[in-house]
Write a protein that holds these residues in place. Sequence first.
Motif, PDB file in Angstrom:
ATOM      1  N   THR A 212       0.829  -1.205   0.000  1.00 49.66           N
ATOM      2  CA  THR A 212       0.000   0.000   0.000  1.00 49.66           C
ATOM      3  C   THR A 212       0.861   1.253   0.000  1.00 49.66           C
ATOM      4  O   THR A 212       1.848   1.344   0.743  1.00 49.66           O
ATOM      5  CB  THR A 212      -0.915   0.021   1.238  1.00 49.66           C
ATOM      6  N   LEU A 213       0.478   2.227  -0.818  1.00 53.98           N
ATOM      7  CA  LEU A 213       1.072   3.565  -0.826  1.00 53.98           C
ATOM      8  C   LEU A 213       0.103   4.551  -0.178  1.00 53.98           C
ATOM      9  O   LEU A 213      -1.103   4.481  -0.417  1.00 53.98           O
ATOM     10  CB  LEU A 213       1.353   4.033  -2.247  1.00 53.98           C
ATOM     11  N   THR A 214       0.633   5.465   0.629  1.00 61.10           N
ATOM     12  CA  THR A 214      -0.199   6.536   1.186  1.00 61.10           C
ATOM     13  C   THR A 214       0.546   7.855   1.071  1.00 61.10           C
ATOM     14  O   THR A 214       1.781   7.888   0.972  1.00 61.10           O
ATOM     15  CB  THR A 214      -0.536   6.293   2.670  1.00 61.10           C
ATOM     16  N   GLY A 215      -0.185   8.942   1.115  1.00 57.71           N
ATOM     17  CA  GLY A 215       0.435  10.265   1.085  1.00 57.71           C
ATOM     18  C   GLY A 215      -0.551  11.333   1.486  1.00 57.71           C
ATOM     19  O   GLY A 215      -1.771  11.171   1.336  1.00 57.71           O
ATOM     20  N   SER A 216      -0.045  12.430   2.013  1.00 57.18           N
ATOM     21  CA  SER A 216      -0.911  13.553   2.378  1.00 57.18           C
ATOM     22  C   SER A 216      -0.118  14.845   2.389  1.00 57.18           C
ATOM     23  O   SER A 216       1.107  14.841   2.590  1.00 57.18           O
ATOM     24  CB  SER A 216      -1.554  13.329   3.751  1.00 57.18           C
ATOM     25  N   ILE A 217      -0.815  15.940   2.147  1.00 60.32           N
ATOM     26  CA  ILE A 217      -0.276  17.297   2.287  1.00 60.32           C
ATOM     27  C   ILE A 217      -1.203  18.028   3.253  1.00 60.32           C
ATOM     28  O   ILE A 217      -2.420  18.092   3.043  1.00 60.32           O
ATOM     29  CB  ILE A 217      -0.200  18.029   0.944  1.00 60.32           C
ATOM     30  N   LEU A 218      -0.626  18.577   4.326  1.00 54.74           N
ATOM     31  CA  LEU A 218      -1.413  19.197   5.387  1.00 54.74           C
ATOM     32  C   LEU A 218      -1.136  20.694   5.483  1.00 54.74           C
ATOM     33  O   LEU A 218      -0.016  21.149   5.243  1.00 54.74           O
ATOM     34  CB  LEU A 218      -1.088  18.544   6.733  1.00 54.74           C
ATOM     35  N   ASP A 219      -2.145  21.420   5.847  1.00 50.30           N
ATOM     36  CA  ASP A 219      -2.051  22.858   6.117  1.00 50.30           C
ATOM     37  C   ASP A 219      -1.601  23.663   4.900  1.00 50.30           C
ATOM     38  O   ASP A 219      -0.680  24.485   4.980  1.00 50.30           O
ATOM     39  CB  ASP A 219      -1.132  23.132   7.303  1.00 50.30           C
ATOM     40  N   LEU A 220      -2.247  23.419   3.782  1.00 50.64           N
ATOM     41  CA  LEU A 220      -2.113  24.315   2.634  1.00 50.64           C
ATOM     42  C   LEU A 220      -3.025  25.503   2.907  1.00 50.64           C
ATOM     43  O   LEU A 220      -4.201  25.501   2.557  1.00 50.64           O
ATOM     44  CB  LEU A 220      -2.531  23.605   1.346  1.00 50.64           C
ATOM     45  N   GLY A 221      -2.494  26.524   3.575  1.00 53.19           N
ATOM     46  CA  GLY A 221      -3.380  27.599   3.989  1.00 53.19           C
ATOM     47  C   GLY A 221      -2.640  28.861   4.389  1.00 53.19           C
ATOM     48  O   GLY A 221      -1.412  28.920   4.386  1.00 53.19           O
ATOM     49  N   PHE A 222      -3.411  29.870   4.771  1.00 49.61           N
ATOM     50  CA  PHE A 222      -2.862  31.176   5.126  1.00 49.61           C
ATOM     51  C   PHE A 222      -3.692  31.792   6.250  1.00 49.61           C
ATOM     52  O   PHE A 222      -4.832  31.384   6.514  1.00 49.61           O
ATOM     53  CB  PHE A 222      -2.871  32.110   3.910  1.00 49.61           C
ATOM     54  N   MET A 223      -3.102  32.793   6.899  1.00 49.17           N
ATOM     55  CA  MET A 223      -3.779  33.567   7.929  1.00 49.17           C
ATOM     56  C   MET A 223      -3.716  35.039   7.552  1.00 49.17           C
ATOM     57  O   MET A 223      -2.678  35.527   7.088  1.00 49.17           O
ATOM     58  CB  MET A 223      -3.104  33.373   9.281  1.00 49.17           C
ATOM     59  N   HIS A 224      -4.834  35.740   7.730  1.00 51.27           N
ATOM     60  CA  HIS A 224      -4.868  37.194   7.545  1.00 51.27           C
ATOM     61  C   HIS A 224      -4.877  37.838   8.926  1.00 51.27           C
ATOM     62  O   HIS A 224      -5.844  37.711   9.682  1.00 51.27           O
ATOM     63  CB  HIS A 224      -6.112  37.607   6.757  1.00 51.27           C
ATOM     64  N   HIS A 225      -3.787  38.496   9.272  1.00 46.62           N
ATOM     65  CA  HIS A 225      -3.626  39.088  10.597  1.00 46.62           C
ATOM     66  C   HIS A 225      -4.024  40.570  10.543  1.00 46.62           C
ATOM     67  O   HIS A 225      -3.298  41.405  10.003  1.00 46.62           O
ATOM     68  CB  HIS A 225      -2.177  38.955  11.058  1.00 46.62           C
ATOM     69  N   SER A 226      -5.168  40.859  11.080  1.00 47.97           N
ATOM     70  CA  SER A 226      -5.670  42.235  11.052  1.00 47.97           C
ATOM     71  C   SER A 226      -6.180  42.698  12.404  1.00 47.97           C
ATOM     72  O   SER A 226      -6.462  43.878  12.591  1.00 47.97           O
ATOM     73  CB  SER A 226      -6.812  42.355  10.024  1.00 47.97           C
ATOM     74  N   ASN A 227      -6.302  41.784  13.355  1.00 49.51           N
ATOM     75  CA  ASN A 227      -6.851  42.108  14.661  1.00 49.51           C
ATOM     76  C   ASN A 227      -5.709  42.263  15.657  1.00 49.51           C
ATOM     77  O   ASN A 227      -5.025  41.309  15.983  1.00 49.51           O
ATOM     78  CB  ASN A 227      -7.818  40.992  15.099  1.00 49.51           C
ATOM     79  N   SER A 228      -5.470  43.453  16.118  1.00 52.74           N
ATOM     80  CA  SER A 228      -4.377  43.752  17.041  1.00 52.74           C
ATOM     81  C   SER A 228      -3.022  43.455  16.418  1.00 52.74           C
ATOM     82  O   SER A 228      -2.103  42.974  17.069  1.00 52.74           O
ATOM     83  CB  SER A 228      -4.540  42.948  18.339  1.00 52.74           C
ATOM     84  N   ALA A 229      -2.883  43.759  15.113  1.00 50.62           N
ATOM     85  CA  ALA A 229      -1.608  43.563  14.422  1.00 50.62           C
ATOM     86  C   ALA A 229      -0.688  44.754  14.671  1.00 50.62           C
ATOM     87  O   ALA A 229      -1.135  45.907  14.720  1.00 50.62           O
ATOM     88  CB  ALA A 229      -1.843  43.386  12.928  1.00 50.62           C
ATOM     89  N   LYS A 230       0.587  44.469  14.819  1.00 54.45           N
ATOM     90  CA  LYS A 230       1.569  45.549  15.000  1.00 54.45           C
ATOM     91  C   LYS A 230       2.906  45.100  14.429  1.00 54.45           C
ATOM     92  O   LYS A 230       3.361  43.979  14.689  1.00 54.45           O
ATOM     93  CB  LYS A 230       1.719  45.904  16.475  1.00 54.45           C
ATOM     94  N   THR A 231       3.518  45.974  13.661  1.00 57.32           N
ATOM     95  CA  THR A 231       4.800  45.683  13.023  1.00 57.32           C
ATOM     96  C   THR A 231       5.847  46.675  13.495  1.00 57.32           C
ATOM     97  O   THR A 231       5.609  47.895  13.513  1.00 57.32           O
ATOM     98  CB  THR A 231       4.678  45.750  11.495  1.00 57.32           C
ATOM     99  N   TYR A 232       6.998  46.166  13.891  1.00 53.80           N
ATOM    100  CA  TYR A 232       8.129  46.991  14.322  1.00 53.80           C
ATOM    101  C   TYR A 232       9.233  46.839  13.276  1.00 53.80           C
ATOM    102  O   TYR A 232       9.572  45.723  12.886  1.00 53.80           O
ATOM    103  CB  TYR A 232       8.646  46.536  15.684  1.00 53.80           C
ATOM    104  N   SER A 233       9.798  47.960  12.843  1.00 56.44           N
ATOM    105  CA  SER A 233      10.836  47.894  11.808  1.00 56.44           C
ATOM    106  C   SER A 233      11.969  48.869  12.113  1.00 56.44           C
ATOM    107  O   SER A 233      11.771  49.922  12.731  1.00 56.44           O
ATOM    108  CB  SER A 233      10.254  48.200  10.424  1.00 56.44           C
ATOM    109  N   LEU A 234      13.156  48.477  11.677  1.00 60.88           N
ATOM    110  CA  LEU A 234      14.356  49.307  11.798  1.00 60.88           C
ATOM    111  C   LEU A 234      15.071  49.219  10.462  1.00 60.88           C
ATOM    112  O   LEU A 234      15.550  48.144  10.086  1.00 60.88           O
ATOM    113  CB  LEU A 234      15.242  48.797  12.931  1.00 60.88           C
ATOM    114  N   GLU A 235      15.146  50.332   9.726  1.00 61.72           N
ATOM    115  CA  GLU A 235      15.695  50.286   8.380  1.00 61.72           C
ATOM    116  C   GLU A 235      16.503  51.540   8.090  1.00 61.72           C
ATOM    117  O   GLU A 235      16.056  52.665   8.337  1.00 61.72           O
ATOM    118  CB  GLU A 235      14.567  50.150   7.348  1.00 61.72           C
ATOM    119  N   GLY A 236      17.705  51.329   7.571  1.00 61.88           N
ATOM    120  CA  GLY A 236      18.559  52.455   7.205  1.00 61.88           C
ATOM    121  C   GLY A 236      20.029  52.104   7.357  1.00 61.88           C
ATOM    122  O   GLY A 236      20.391  50.957   7.655  1.00 61.88           O
TER     123      GLY A 236
END
Length: 481
Positions: free
Chosen positions: A273-297
């Motif tokens: 017997t052969l078996t196979g699977s692919i799990l969690d082909l997905g994404f999350m949209h982060h919009s609730n209480s999202a915050k990004t910190y950046s340092l560039e230069g």
Amino acid sequence: MSISRLLSIIFILFTLGARAQNKQILYDFNEIPQSLNLNPGMETDFKWFAGIPFLSGISGYAGSNNISVNDIFADDGLDINLKIRERALNVLTPKDEFSSTIQLEYINGGFRSADPTIFYSFGGYLELDNITYWPQDYASLLFDGNADQLDREYDLSDLKSRGSMVNVMHFGINKRMDRNLTLGVRAKLYSGIVDYSTSTNKGYFRNTIGQNNRIATTLSADLMLRTSGIEAFDQAADDDAVSSELIKRAFLGGDLGLGMDVGFTYHLSERTTLTGSILDLGFMHHSNSAKTYSLEGRATVEGIQIDILEDFANLNTDFWQNLVDEVEVAIPFNTDTKSYISFRPTKLYGSIRNDFGEPVGSTGGRLDCNCTVGSSGGGELRMAYRNSIGAQVYMINRPRGPQVALTGFYTRRIGNIIALKATYTADKFTYTNVGLGLNIQAGPVNLYAMADNLLSYRNLAASHYASFQFGMNIISWGTKK
């Protein structure tokens, strides 16, 4: 919220859960309903099953591939600073990781359709998954400083870490296409509780010979930390409402995402017997209480420079603050609350299995149930054999590239009450990972327990890897007529 408090929360999340778990023992262990979570195309012979709430599936994993707790904290008479230098700073590289997963099922069940070739499953679980790679140059800079490191370039891309706490609700369909092929698909709805990620960093920090002073320091940075939910929990902690915030964000009050699993089982012959699977082909949209910190230069400074003749009348000037202001203009630290998208760590399983020995129940059949491993319900049933041997592969997508594990396994069925599965796994954590899984069927009550890297249990503190799984279900067999 201060950066120190933010980093403290992230550190707590890391230590609570610090790779998504490779469940090589559970995979293709068809007697256990939770195997459907790893391959929605698994062959099933249940009429229905119901997991015991909050006890049907509990699993945990923790690993570090090139250092252990014992390496640093063993009571061996050596100075801890010496051990950190010799066993961490001089050994670890940015490819070495600290990671773990904790997963708790709170509901899980399944039932066969009026069409006996179709089986439906559903459930929900909480998952905490974190991974941090060893930040080699950051650690060297913090431990030794850069006073005697002229022209050494500290690589800021060494910092890679991400983690999340998410509630996953799912619904799957399992369909026996014919005697040889079974297919399955599962839809997933993600409700994000907490997320953080810093994995796209670039830049360097370097000392060179200066023109006006002895040393010139250059910082070229493109750093980013994305978070979601941490700000909300920080506020909830101030209001003594952490529990209500957790429940709200877990059930569609936080970030939302979609995903899917797909899987198959195909018989090359009666016993192969052969078996196979692919799990969690997905994404999350982060919009609730999202915050990004950046340092560039980019900025190059040679310390505080004072011209006595020109600055004699202004010696009360805060020259240090002027220098700090100049650097902040050249390399600004910014925060924003824009939404962002993250992708789930996709996992792949595959196996080939050969069954041998006598059929299970050959002296009288399965007495307590009308069940046969590989039946998929309805129609012509396949025999289940006392022994199975085979190989599995596991792969997961990670910030520094895919991780792969290879497993050999042997399954032994003792009547229709007990099934044992032994595994040997090789991956980046260890080449001596021996695991064992036990499934007990006491009438309709199903109990299972699994653990791997058993050779390390003599001294868990010296282990690079440890994991466990256990659960309880109620199972009914047979087919609907």
